[in-house]
Enzyme design. Structure first.
Site, PDB file in Angstrom:
ATOM      1  N   MET A 215     -31.456  29.771   1.544  1.00 44.81           N
ATOM      2  CA  MET A 215     -30.722  29.314   0.350  1.00 44.81           C
ATOM      3  C   MET A 215     -29.267  29.759   0.498  1.00 44.81           C
ATOM      4  O   MET A 215     -29.012  30.958   0.594  1.00 44.81           O
ATOM      5  CB  MET A 215     -31.358  30.013  -0.865  1.00 44.81           C
ATOM      6  CG  MET A 215     -31.453  29.262  -2.164  1.00 44.81           C
ATOM      7  SD  MET A 215     -32.137  27.615  -2.158  1.00 44.81           S
ATOM      8  CE  MET A 215     -33.885  27.910  -1.912  1.00 44.81           C
ATOM      9  N   HIS A 216     -28.340  28.818   0.584  1.00 46.82           N
ATOM     10  CA  HIS A 216     -26.949  29.266   0.737  1.00 46.82           C
ATOM     11  C   HIS A 216     -25.910  28.370   0.068  1.00 46.82           C
ATOM     12  O   HIS A 216     -24.730  28.677   0.074  1.00 46.82           O
ATOM     13  CB  HIS A 216     -26.591  29.381   2.224  1.00 46.82           C
ATOM     14  CG  HIS A 216     -26.409  28.051   2.896  1.00 46.82           C
ATOM     15  ND1 HIS A 216     -27.462  27.272   3.283  1.00 46.82           N
ATOM     16  CD2 HIS A 216     -25.299  27.363   3.217  1.00 46.82           C
ATOM     17  CE1 HIS A 216     -27.008  26.160   3.820  1.00 46.82           C
ATOM     18  NE2 HIS A 216     -25.691  26.170   3.792  1.00 46.82           N
ATOM     19  N   ARG A 217     -26.330  27.231  -0.511  1.00 50.67           N
ATOM     20  CA  ARG A 217     -25.323  26.328  -1.097  1.00 50.67           C
ATOM     21  C   ARG A 217     -24.666  26.969  -2.304  1.00 50.67           C
ATOM     22  O   ARG A 217     -25.367  27.508  -3.182  1.00 50.67           O
ATOM     23  CB  ARG A 217     -25.960  25.033  -1.575  1.00 50.67           C
ATOM     24  CG  ARG A 217     -26.425  24.227  -0.486  1.00 50.67           C
ATOM     25  CD  ARG A 217     -26.059  22.827  -0.369  1.00 50.67           C
ATOM     26  NE  ARG A 217     -26.463  22.555   0.979  1.00 50.67           N
ATOM     27  CZ  ARG A 217     -25.670  22.277   1.973  1.00 50.67           C
ATOM     28  NH1 ARG A 217     -24.393  22.125   1.766  1.00 50.67           N
ATOM     29  NH2 ARG A 217     -26.137  22.105   3.190  1.00 50.67           N
TER      30      ARG A 217
ATOM     31  N   ARG B  65     -23.356  34.888   2.229  1.00 48.38           N
ATOM     32  CA  ARG B  65     -22.901  34.523   0.874  1.00 48.38           C
ATOM     33  C   ARG B  65     -23.971  34.878  -0.164  1.00 48.38           C
ATOM     34  O   ARG B  65     -23.680  35.459  -1.214  1.00 48.38           O
ATOM     35  CB  ARG B  65     -22.632  33.005   0.846  1.00 48.38           C
ATOM     36  CG  ARG B  65     -22.336  32.447  -0.535  1.00 48.38           C
ATOM     37  CD  ARG B  65     -22.542  30.934  -0.541  1.00 48.38           C
ATOM     38  NE  ARG B  65     -21.495  30.214   0.168  1.00 48.38           N
ATOM     39  CZ  ARG B  65     -20.301  29.894  -0.355  1.00 48.38           C
ATOM     40  NH1 ARG B  65     -20.006  30.248  -1.578  1.00 48.38           N
ATOM     41  NH2 ARG B  65     -19.421  29.219   0.342  1.00 48.38           N
TER      42      ARG B  65
ATOM     43  N   ASP C  66     -32.130  24.778   0.939  1.00 51.33           N
ATOM     44  CA  ASP C  66     -31.092  23.849   0.484  1.00 51.33           C
ATOM     45  C   ASP C  66     -30.217  23.427   1.667  1.00 51.33           C
ATOM     46  O   ASP C  66     -29.126  22.904   1.489  1.00 51.33           O
ATOM     47  CB  ASP C  66     -30.261  24.442  -0.666  1.00 51.33           C
ATOM     48  CG  ASP C  66     -29.567  25.742  -0.303  1.00 51.33           C
ATOM     49  OD1 ASP C  66     -29.592  26.140   0.882  1.00 51.33           O
ATOM     50  OD2 ASP C  66     -28.975  26.367  -1.218  1.00 51.33           O
TER      51      ASP C  66
END
Ligand code: UD1
Length: 365
Positions: free
Chosen positions: A206-208, A241, A283
């Site tokens: 998950m990084h968006r 992030r 994502d």
């Protein structure tokens, strides 16, 4: 001797350029294929490990650009890449994917009247809030040759007025890379290292920004993970992030013990986990394609996908940014309600060969 410079910048670029570099070796007496790394991703676990896993040669040029706002990052890549182009005067620049380095380098080349080819052209989410969508549309509009991974790409480019003779449906270089490395994953200790059994764990990435930059979304992600962790072990290799955001909101500690957090992991270990997972929740763009190829159930937590073939015929499920829906669907899948899938046309491991043959034909004849 002709000269081509291929650009890599961020993690998803390395696995796309690796098979292209390999395929160019066939023409090594006529074409000098060089690699420029912009340094958009710079942590060893986001960059160096991929060069090792994929046996990519050390880049011929390293721009050392690093992180920043979109304008800073794009601007810095342009300033540094222009110096390389002025000195090296390549016959062609090759860019892949949709990251900031992709648009920065194609724009720099176009301004110097150097032709650019775009690999993975034509994909559209039709969501201009995604930085990648802006990068895709702009890169395609200034590229000379457009290499397309799935048929939706042909339609999208034609709808934008691109002449047919510039569009080539060649398949998917990321799948080339996957097929070239799949066997190696058989010998890896990855599953025992994580203490999981094949087909009996969930993998998560998950990084968006739209998912991990807001408090409320992060809390929903944690809730979803804790709930699924009641049923299966979860392995969550975590993007810098996402880690920063979970840590700054003190959410990391509220994750269940059955959620195994790890730093970002290399290509081979990730491929080993992906092919053996019962389900992946992500994502990412590329993972939607890799899971479809491997027939692994994939839940994509995004409102749109630029890779519709993975939903239409593959094993991908698009649930929007609704993590409750993702949780419910995950439980259904883990209870055995799985979607069957097919492998999209031309995802046969030979896309890079096709691309390189087409480029060579144009450059040498
Ligand atoms: C970029 C791509 C995205 C791709 C993703 C894969 C753009 C617009 N986005 O997003 O399409 O899916 O890569 O990872 O190009 N950071 C580190 N170390 C690194 C790299 C990044 O700590 O080696 C941290 C920094 O705090 C940085 C943040 O991650 O500010 C975001 O990095 P950036 O390259 O801007 O975008 P990604 O979110 O990685």
């Amino acid at each position: 001797m002709k000269k081509i410079i291929s650009v890599v910048g961020a993690r998803p670029n390395f696995m796309k350029v690796a098979p292209i570099h390999k395929a160019f070796q066939k023409y090594s007496d006529k074409i000098n294929h060089l690699i420029c790394h912009t340094g958009q991703h710079y942590d060893a676990k986001m960059s160096k490990i991929f060069f090792e896993d994929l046996k990519l040669p050390k880049p011929d040029f390293y721009l050392g650009v690093g992180s920043g706002t979109h304008a800073e990052q794009t601007g810095k890549v342009m300033i540094e890449f222009e110096k390389i182009l002025l000195k090296e005067k390549p016959d062609l620049v090759l860019v892949v994917g949709d990251v900031n380095s992709t648009i920065a380098c194609s724009l720099t080349a176009a301004k110097l009247h150097i032709k650019t080819v775009h690999v993975e052209a034509g994909l559209r989410s039709f969501d201009r809030d995604m930085p990648e969508e802006v990068n895709r549309v702009l890169t395609d509009s200034i590229s000379e040759l457009l290499f397309v991974t799935e048929k939706s790409g042909i339609t999208n480019l034609k709808n934008e007025g691109v002449p047919e003779e510039r569009i080539f449906f060649v398949g998917n270089v990321m799948i080339d890379n996957l097929t070239q490395h799949l066997e190696q994953t058989n010998k890896l200790p990855t599953l025992s290292d994580f203490n999981v059994e094949p087909g009996n764990f969930v993998l998560v990435t998950m990084h968006r920004p739209s998912n991990v930059d807001s408090d409320s979304q992060l809390k929903k992600i944690v809730h979803m993970l804790n709930s699924i962790a009641g049923k299966r072990k979860i392995i969550f290799p975590i993007h810098p992030r996402t880690r920063k955001n979970l840590e700054s909101r003190k959410l990391i500690k509220s994750l269940n013990d059955n959620v195994i957090l790890t730093d970002p992991i290399g290509y081979l270990d990730f491929l080993c986990l992906l092919r053996n997972a019962e389900l992946i929740i992500t994502d990412s763009g590329g993972i939607q394609e890799e899971s479809t190829f491997l027939g692994v159930q994939c839940i994509t937590t995004r409102k749109t996908t630029e890779r519709p073939v993975t939903v239409e015929i593959g094993t991908n499920h698009l649930v929007g940014d609704d993590f409750e829906k993702a949780e419910q669907l995950a439980i259904e899948i883990l209870n055995g309600n799985k979607k069957s899938g097919q492998i999209p046309e031309l995802w046969d491991g030979k896309a890079a060969e096709r691309i390189v043959d087409i480029i060579s034909d144009k450059l040498l004849n």
